[in-house]
Write a protein that holds these residues in place. Structure first.
Motif, PDB file in Angstrom:
ATOM      1  N   ALA A 135      26.757  27.941 -43.132  1.00 11.33           N
ATOM      2  CA  ALA A 135      28.154  28.353 -43.243  1.00 11.33           C
ATOM      3  C   ALA A 135      28.772  28.594 -41.865  1.00 11.33           C
ATOM      4  O   ALA A 135      29.952  28.312 -41.650  1.00 11.33           O
ATOM      5  N   GLY A 136      27.988  29.116 -40.929  1.00 10.77           N
ATOM      6  CA  GLY A 136      28.491  29.292 -39.572  1.00 10.77           C
ATOM      7  C   GLY A 136      28.835  27.969 -38.932  1.00 10.77           C
ATOM      8  O   GLY A 136      29.868  27.829 -38.254  1.00 10.77           O
ATOM      9  N   ARG A 137      27.984  26.973 -39.140  1.00  7.59           N
ATOM     10  CA  ARG A 137      28.270  25.644 -38.606  1.00  7.59           C
ATOM     11  C   ARG A 137      29.541  25.077 -39.237  1.00  7.59           C
ATOM     12  O   ARG A 137      30.359  24.440 -38.558  1.00  7.59           O
ATOM     13  N   ALA A 138      29.755  25.319 -40.519  1.00 10.64           N
ATOM     14  CA  ALA A 138      30.967  24.834 -41.184  1.00 10.64           C
ATOM     15  C   ALA A 138      32.206  25.513 -40.608  1.00 10.64           C
ATOM     16  O   ALA A 138      33.254  24.873 -40.421  1.00 10.64           O
ATOM     17  N   ALA A 139      32.107  26.821 -40.302  1.00 10.54           N
ATOM     18  CA  ALA A 139      33.234  27.532 -39.692  1.00 10.54           C
ATOM     19  C   ALA A 139      33.534  26.968 -38.312  1.00 10.54           C
ATOM     20  O   ALA A 139      34.705  26.797 -37.928  1.00 10.54           O
ATOM     21  N   PHE A 140      32.501  26.667 -37.561  1.00  9.54           N
ATOM     22  CA  PHE A 140      32.687  26.037 -36.247  1.00  9.54           C
ATOM     23  C   PHE A 140      33.385  24.695 -36.384  1.00  9.54           C
ATOM     24  O   PHE A 140      34.364  24.415 -35.683  1.00  9.54           O
ATOM     25  N   ASP A 141      32.922  23.861 -37.309  1.00 12.92           N
ATOM     26  CA  ASP A 141      33.511  22.535 -37.487  1.00 12.92           C
ATOM     27  C   ASP A 141      34.983  22.612 -37.883  1.00 12.92           C
ATOM     28  O   ASP A 141      35.787  21.762 -37.497  1.00 12.92           O
ATOM     29  N   ALA A 142      35.347  23.642 -38.641  1.00  8.71           N
ATOM     30  CA  ALA A 142      36.717  23.747 -39.146  1.00  8.71           C
ATOM     31  C   ALA A 142      37.707  24.156 -38.062  1.00  8.71           C
ATOM     32  O   ALA A 142      38.836  23.654 -38.022  1.00  8.71           O
ATOM     33  N   ASP A 143      37.311  25.068 -37.165  1.00  7.98           N
ATOM     34  CA  ASP A 143      38.312  25.686 -36.283  1.00  7.98           C
ATOM     35  C   ASP A 143      37.957  25.746 -34.802  1.00  7.98           C
ATOM     36  O   ASP A 143      38.844  26.021 -33.994  1.00  7.98           O
ATOM     37  N   PHE A 144      36.717  25.530 -34.424  1.00  8.45           N
ATOM     38  CA  PHE A 144      36.317  25.851 -33.059  1.00  8.45           C
ATOM     39  C   PHE A 144      35.652  24.696 -32.328  1.00  8.45           C
ATOM     40  O   PHE A 144      34.923  24.898 -31.365  1.00  8.45           O
ATOM     41  N   THR A 145      35.907  23.469 -32.765  1.00 10.21           N
ATOM     42  CA  THR A 145      35.430  22.307 -32.025  1.00 10.21           C
ATOM     43  C   THR A 145      36.393  22.007 -30.872  1.00 10.21           C
ATOM     44  O   THR A 145      37.543  22.462 -30.848  1.00 10.21           O
ATOM     45  N   GLU A 146      35.923  21.208 -29.941  1.00 16.36           N
ATOM     46  CA  GLU A 146      36.797  20.773 -28.838  1.00 16.36           C
ATOM     47  C   GLU A 146      38.053  20.089 -29.382  1.00 16.36           C
ATOM     48  O   GLU A 146      39.177  20.383 -28.938  1.00 16.36           O
ATOM     49  N   LYS A 147      37.888  19.200 -30.347  1.00 21.37           N
ATOM     50  CA  LYS A 147      39.022  18.452 -30.875  1.00 21.37           C
ATOM     51  C   LYS A 147      40.084  19.377 -31.458  1.00 21.37           C
ATOM     52  O   LYS A 147      41.286  19.236 -31.181  1.00 21.37           O
ATOM     53  N   ALA A 148      39.648  20.355 -32.267  1.00 16.66           N
ATOM     54  CA  ALA A 148      40.591  21.251 -32.930  1.00 16.66           C
ATOM     55  C   ALA A 148      41.327  22.136 -31.929  1.00 16.66           C
ATOM     56  O   ALA A 148      42.549  22.314 -32.014  1.00 16.66           O
ATOM     57  N   VAL A 149      40.604  22.685 -30.960  1.00 12.59           N
ATOM     58  CA  VAL A 149      41.221  23.623 -30.025  1.00 12.59           C
ATOM     59  C   VAL A 149      42.089  22.894 -29.006  1.00 12.59           C
ATOM     60  O   VAL A 149      43.202  23.350 -28.685  1.00 12.59           O
ATOM     61  N   VAL A 150      41.634  21.770 -28.503  1.00  6.94           N
ATOM     62  CA  VAL A 150      42.449  21.016 -27.545  1.00  6.94           C
ATOM     63  C   VAL A 150      43.761  20.573 -28.194  1.00  6.94           C
ATOM     64  O   VAL A 150      44.818  20.598 -27.558  1.00  6.94           O
ATOM     65  N   ALA A 151      43.716  20.204 -29.466  1.00 11.05           N
ATOM     66  CA  ALA A 151      44.957  19.834 -30.159  1.00 11.05           C
ATOM     67  C   ALA A 151      45.940  20.990 -30.168  1.00 11.05           C
ATOM     68  O   ALA A 151      47.159  20.794 -30.007  1.00 11.05           O
ATOM     69  N   ARG A 152      45.441  22.209 -30.333  1.00  7.90           N
ATOM     70  CA  ARG A 152      46.327  23.377 -30.309  1.00  7.90           C
ATOM     71  C   ARG A 152      46.921  23.578 -28.928  1.00  7.90           C
ATOM     72  O   ARG A 152      48.107  23.909 -28.792  1.00  7.90           O
ATOM     73  N   TYR A 153      46.123  23.404 -27.887  1.00  4.71           N
ATOM     74  CA  TYR A 153      46.635  23.545 -26.518  1.00  4.71           C
ATOM     75  C   TYR A 153      47.700  22.487 -26.229  1.00  4.71           C
ATOM     76  O   TYR A 153      48.755  22.788 -25.661  1.00  4.71           O
ATOM     77  N   VAL A 154      47.427  21.252 -26.596  1.00  2.15           N
ATOM     78  CA  VAL A 154      48.380  20.167 -26.319  1.00  2.15           C
ATOM     79  C   VAL A 154      49.701  20.430 -27.042  1.00  2.15           C
ATOM     80  O   VAL A 154      50.789  20.257 -26.470  1.00  2.15           O
ATOM     81  N   GLU A 155      49.623  20.872 -28.290  1.00  2.00           N
ATOM     82  CA  GLU A 155      50.843  21.179 -29.045  1.00  2.00           C
ATOM     83  C   GLU A 155      51.595  22.340 -28.404  1.00  2.00           C
ATOM     84  O   GLU A 155      52.833  22.321 -28.302  1.00  2.00           O
ATOM     85  N   PHE A 156      50.873  23.365 -27.945  1.00  3.27           N
ATOM     86  CA  PHE A 156      51.496  24.498 -27.283  1.00  3.27           C
ATOM     87  C   PHE A 156      52.212  24.083 -26.002  1.00  3.27           C
ATOM     88  O   PHE A 156      53.368  24.452 -25.769  1.00  3.27           O
ATOM     89  N   PHE A 157      51.548  23.271 -25.186  1.00  3.27           N
ATOM     90  CA  PHE A 157      52.186  22.811 -23.946  1.00  3.27           C
ATOM     91  C   PHE A 157      53.466  22.033 -24.242  1.00  3.27           C
ATOM     92  O   PHE A 157      54.495  22.230 -23.585  1.00  3.27           O
ATOM     93  N   ALA A 158      53.418  21.148 -25.224  1.00  3.73           N
ATOM     94  CA  ALA A 158      54.585  20.349 -25.565  1.00  3.73           C
ATOM     95  C   ALA A 158      55.734  21.240 -26.053  1.00  3.73           C
ATOM     96  O   ALA A 158      56.914  20.952 -25.781  1.00  3.73           O
ATOM     97  N   ARG A 159      55.391  22.317 -26.731  1.00  2.00           N
ATOM     98  CA  ARG A 159      56.424  23.172 -27.318  1.00  2.00           C
ATOM     99  C   ARG A 159      57.099  24.058 -26.272  1.00  2.00           C
ATOM    100  O   ARG A 159      58.295  24.338 -26.375  1.00  2.00           O
ATOM    101  N   VAL A 160      56.349  24.524 -25.242  1.00  2.00           N
ATOM    102  CA  VAL A 160      56.936  25.504 -24.337  1.00  2.00           C
ATOM    103  C   VAL A 160      57.462  24.908 -23.035  1.00  2.00           C
ATOM    104  O   VAL A 160      58.233  25.557 -22.332  1.00  2.00           O
ATOM    105  N   LYS A 161      57.063  23.701 -22.689  1.00  2.00           N
ATOM    106  CA  LYS A 161      57.506  23.189 -21.387  1.00  2.00           C
ATOM    107  C   LYS A 161      58.994  22.856 -21.426  1.00  2.00           C
ATOM    108  O   LYS A 161      59.538  22.485 -22.443  1.00  2.00           O
ATOM    109  N   ARG A 162      59.622  23.016 -20.278  1.00  3.90           N
ATOM    110  CA  ARG A 162      61.069  22.827 -20.191  1.00  3.90           C
ATOM    111  C   ARG A 162      61.431  21.351 -20.122  1.00  3.90           C
ATOM    112  O   ARG A 162      60.705  20.560 -19.590  1.00  3.90           O
TER     113      ARG A 162
END
Length: 342
Positions: free
Chosen positions: A315-342
């Motif tokens: 179950a811990g591995r499933a939680a990691f796969d759902a929210d804490f992989t490189e792909k999932a977190v980098v997507a959040r960063y990229v979306e954040f940068f696009a949203r806040v940059k002027r």
């Protein structure tokens, strides 16, 4: 295309520093153009340059460090970032002026006075985001950006004989700085209550001599291996029967994510970060902070119930796969940068 100036003024070792070294190359792979300003550390600089990143080493000294201020400002003018991201209070003091979005990245409950020049704050737990807003920071300018752990893939366990550990012993692995916040004294007291259990403790810090003395006093020195800082965490975790995080204070718990990624059953003290990550009884076990008897009971319980230990690991591995992989977190960063940059 986002141009990102990252400023890291951290120490040689630490959870935030290790995540920074994972995140910068991952953002580059996602198409984020970067320039990195880091506190002087030749080994870190070499690792980041080997990943194809442009790195400048600076002093990041106190308020009177005019050289770092001048060099950081010159680097910003030369690079022309859309966003400047500061890691650590000290780095935030050197954020550049001008037409750039300034972001402070927090991994702990720090004094927000250091971030007063920031336009946005990013934190790596929901609780930390809530706390920042409670301090009076506008909620719409507080953003949840979690960490990710590297996926180790199949890792070869370390031979137990390398650390004089019986093949049939229950092996606990723990990772972290040997500091009072990490609660390793609690883990040693718990270990003293369970026969046939060994501990590999990977980390270094100011409490090493004190912890070694405590292990001797408790009569468990023959079952504890102090391994110092290691760069083979995946192999250590692959070797473990259980992973334990006994921290008194742990804003996130990168080590929990690493253990989940390695599909190891996790027991953690219910400090801030682990208590937000772990659903006790589902993907790990939580015990009260500073309670060695409860920790010993949890270890003994999973030792006696390998089926539940395996289910928690899965179950811990499933939680990691759902929210804490490189792909999932980098997507959040990229979306954040696009949203806040002027």
């Amino acid at each position: 295309m986002t141009r990102l100036l990252q400023m890291m003024a951290g120490a040689r070792h630490g959870g935030a520093e290790a995540f920074f070294e994972r995140l910068a190359p991952a953002l580059a792979r996602a198409g984020i153009v970067q320039r990195l300003l880091i506190r002087k550390d030749a080994e870190r600089a070499a690792r980041l340059r080997a990943a194809g990143l442009e790195v400048t080493e600076l002093g990041f000294g106190g308020a009177l460090d005019l050289l770092t201020r001048r060099r950081a400002s010159a680097a910003a003018r030369d690079f022309g970032p859309d966003i400047a991201l500061a890691w650590m209070n000290r780095a935030a003091r050197f954020l550049p002026a001008g037409n750039v979005v300034r972001v402070g990245r927090l991994g702990g409950y720090y004094d927000l006075k250091y971030y007063r020049t920031c336009d946005h704050l990013a934190a790596n737990t929901p609780d930390l985001c809530s706390w920042i807003a409670e301090q009076g920071w506008p909620a719409e300018r507080v953003h949840y950006l979690p960490n990710f752990a590297a996926d180790p893939g199949p890792a070869v366990p370390l031979p137990r004989e390398a650390f004089d550990t019986p093949a049939d012993a229950t092996l606990i692995v723990a990772l972290g700085r040997l500091h009072p916040n990490k609660g390793f004294d609690v883990l040693l007291r718990a270990l003293a209550q369970i026969e046939g259990t060994f501990l590999w403790l990977a980390g270094e810090g100011p409490l090493r001599a004190e912890l070694e003395a405590l292990a001797a006093t408790l009569g468990i020195a023959d079952r504890v291996r102090f391994l110092g800082w290691r760069d083979d965490g995946a192999r250590l975790l692959a070797s473990a029967d259980l992973f334990v995080c006994p921290s008194r204070h742990e804003p996130l718990g990168n080590v929990v994510l690493e253990a989940w990624a390695a599909a190891r059953p996790v027991i953690a003290a219910a400090s801030q970060g682990p208590s937000q990550l772990i659903h006790s009884g589902e993907d790990g076990l939580l015990v009260p902070v500073d309670d060695d008897a409860a920790l010993a009971a949890a270890i003994a319980h999973l030792r006696a119930d390998p089926a539940q230990a395996a289910a928690l690991a899965q179950a811990g591995r499933a939680a990691f796969d759902a929210d804490f992989t490189e792909k999932a977190v980098v997507a959040r960063y990229v979306e954040f940068f696009a949203r806040v940059k002027r």
